[in-house]
Scaffold this motif. Sequence first.
Motif, PDB file in Angstrom:
ATOM      1  N   ASP A 232       0.839  -1.208   0.000  1.00 35.05           N
ATOM      2  CA  ASP A 232       0.000   0.000   0.000  1.00 35.05           C
ATOM      3  C   ASP A 232       0.870   1.253   0.000  1.00 35.05           C
ATOM      4  N   MET A 233       2.007   1.208   0.702  1.00 32.47           N
ATOM      5  CA  MET A 233       2.912   2.348   0.713  1.00 32.47           C
ATOM      6  C   MET A 233       3.550   2.552  -0.659  1.00 32.47           C
ATOM      7  N   ALA A 234       3.876   1.452  -1.335  1.00 33.16           N
ATOM      8  CA  ALA A 234       4.430   1.554  -2.684  1.00 33.16           C
ATOM      9  C   ALA A 234       3.431   2.217  -3.619  1.00 33.16           C
ATOM     10  N   ALA A 235       2.149   1.833  -3.526  1.00 34.29           N
ATOM     11  CA  ALA A 235       1.121   2.419  -4.384  1.00 34.29           C
ATOM     12  C   ALA A 235       0.909   3.888  -4.067  1.00 34.29           C
ATOM     13  N   ALA A 236       0.977   4.245  -2.786  1.00 32.17           N
ATOM     14  CA  ALA A 236       0.733   5.630  -2.379  1.00 32.17           C
ATOM     15  C   ALA A 236       1.856   6.561  -2.801  1.00 32.17           C
ATOM     16  N   THR A 237       3.063   6.048  -2.925  1.00 29.69           N
ATOM     17  CA  THR A 237       4.225   6.902  -3.199  1.00 29.69           C
ATOM     18  C   THR A 237       4.830   6.697  -4.583  1.00 29.69           C
ATOM     19  N   GLY A 238       4.298   5.744  -5.341  1.00 28.85           N
ATOM     20  CA  GLY A 238       4.875   5.479  -6.653  1.00 28.85           C
ATOM     21  C   GLY A 238       6.243   4.862  -6.581  1.00 28.85           C
ATOM     22  N   SER A 239       6.445   3.968  -5.619  1.00 31.83           N
ATOM     23  CA  SER A 239       7.753   3.336  -5.422  1.00 31.83           C
ATOM     24  C   SER A 239       7.816   1.992  -6.137  1.00 31.83           C
ATOM     25  N   ALA A 240       9.005   1.638  -6.599  1.00 35.72           N
ATOM     26  CA  ALA A 240       9.204   0.363  -7.280  1.00 35.72           C
ATOM     27  C   ALA A 240       9.119  -0.794  -6.295  1.00 35.72           C
ATOM     28  N   VAL A 241       8.571  -1.903  -6.766  1.00 38.63           N
ATOM     29  CA  VAL A 241       8.499  -3.140  -5.985  1.00 38.63           C
ATOM     30  C   VAL A 241       9.412  -4.149  -6.678  1.00 38.63           C
TER      31      VAL A 241
END
Length: 704
Positions: A232-241
């Motif tokens: 959820d944090m990746a989606a909220a911040t546009g971070s790579a997984v």
Amino acid sequence: MHSYFKTTALWGILGLSGIQIAASQDERNRYVAFPEVGQPKEGVSWPMGQALPTFAAPSRSLDAIDVRSLSVDEQLAFAALQGIVNRQQPRILLFDSRAGEGGDTWARTKGVDFSIGRIFEQRERYELMKKYRSEVAGVVLYDAEKSEHYRNLASSVAGVEQALPVSNKLWSRLVEEGIGLEVVKDLRSLDCSGPIEIYEHLYENYWPRCSKRMIVSARPDTRGGDHHHTRDMAAATGSAVIWLDGRIPEERELMGKFLGEMKAGEAIILGWYTTERSGITTASAYGIGTLPADYFVSSTVFAGTSPRIEVPPVPKVPRLSNKVYVALFISDGDNIQYNQHAMRIVWDRERETRGKVPLTWTISPSLVDIAPGIMNYYYRTATAKDCFATGPSGMGYLIPCNTLIEDGAPLGAFAVDRGRMDGYTRLTESYLQRSGLRVVTIWDNANSVQRASYEKNCRSLIGATVQNFKDVPSVRGGVSGGRVRFDKLVIPYAGSYEHLKGSLQEELGRWDGEGPHFLAYQVDIWGRLKPKILVEIAREMKAEFGEQVEFVRGDHYFNLSNHASRVPFDISLTDEVSVSCSEGADDAALANDGTPSTIWCSQKQGAWLQFDLGKERELRRYVIRHAGSAGLSRSLNTRCFSVEGSLDGVSWSHIDKVTGNRLNAWDRELEGEKLRYFRIKIEDAGEDGVARVAEVELYCLPTD
């Protein structure tokens, strides 16, 4: 762009306050600075210098769903939905009904500031998606049967597009449910076959649009994978997984390409790795810490709990005597999922035990961002004998020097670039201030250059532990820069009653009684050495060795060991110092209780604070912490004040004068000022006319 980003830009600079920067007036002045943390009414704030974003306060009643009711690919989609929706305001909670502390325990915890409203059952799960579909840009389609790593690629693409990663099977179900979402990107035609090809595709095509301040390292496997934790944090911040294996040279090299474009002191990794040391050392080489988070749930909800940290007071340090002082550190506080789950279980179960013997609990300073409500719970319910220190090795798990051979992680130093190490330690200092933590546990060791980086940049640091898992001769204690003690643990990870008790008996039995002696141990929280057993061992040691052994808090341990070694120590934390103030002001003791969270205030012109050190001392350093140190606006910091010293309380000599202050703390080193009395005179209060002093620290050379 959605309306809730009208005050902040999403990727890169979410919030514009940044790190406070000041030029020194002379080399003896050391300034303390960190971003001014404010909670947005909506949207996300992520100023430079803050490792993780701050979210708006959660809705009074959260929509919730049990992740146990979701399939693997549904978990990916619902975690992304949670991050996208919560980016405006936290409104969706994913919870784990099988969590050891209980799925709703934190929601029922006073001060955590959110509550569960409707719980969507499994049969209702798509109703939750329908409720919020208007806030989602569409879907990113993927086929996990080609490679499970497509889950991470789809999650990364979905994050930058603010869409949901959706598998073939789930897409068919959404169509059946009448959830009409646009296909933003279809990855099903890609022919990448393995992790290197897939993450190279991510690097070449989407990484330029991702946040360079965070990577989520998440296992995508159907069995044993990580499908919702911190996604959820990746989606909220546009971070790579990403999920790359540090044991495989080609994959480690590719991970380095991503890390090489991130900046030490501004970046963090959430998640975990295929093996601990191969992953941690890979990131350590770039000065980037890792927050173990592969079981941390609903980060975008907890990151919206009240950001002001309630640092507990510090009891007075006992007077130094000729005895053996023992500090017991409890692992594994770098692990934020441990802070959320296992630590809560042990903490609550041992409620009656805590307070009988001083124990130092390691905890992640990142909680001030990702879960301040969790940190405040531990702080608020701590006894006077519960102390807190950082998990390894500061702000995020970093291994400066590895002492345990693992595949992909040989012995030796990894954080070898001084600039990157300085970035990491500067970030650590910001979080020491914000969390109130003063002791760092380092895994494993730090060489002389790395220790110098801690000493230079971590002004709040009073001591650190180092360790070795194997017999590495270079791991030893010592003092860096004449200020920060690095103490070698007797046992780095004691796992049994017999192991710890036997070592204590041996060490105490051979003490020669020629002067104070100091022993620090770390115990394995996952094993048998729970607090109840530690209390029993301490009782047995007292029965066997009497008053020659004393168990102490970690912060007391380092203050006492500095005193014993004739290193400047904070005398203001001892009962030898008394404090008084001008009439009409708050209790002067508020400026001398070990926490910046309690603030001495005066609304009268010419207010003053005075410290009596009991006898003549040689003052080498003083620190005055202001309103900003307590989490208040720095506009409320005292703007102009002078500092004086006296031997008799009658004749005063000028030490310092500060004008136009905007710093949260004034940190000044002295050549050696002989005085008994130390006085702060307020000449110009804060913006609202109220003088405020959060805490005063006075570092003196021992005179005995």
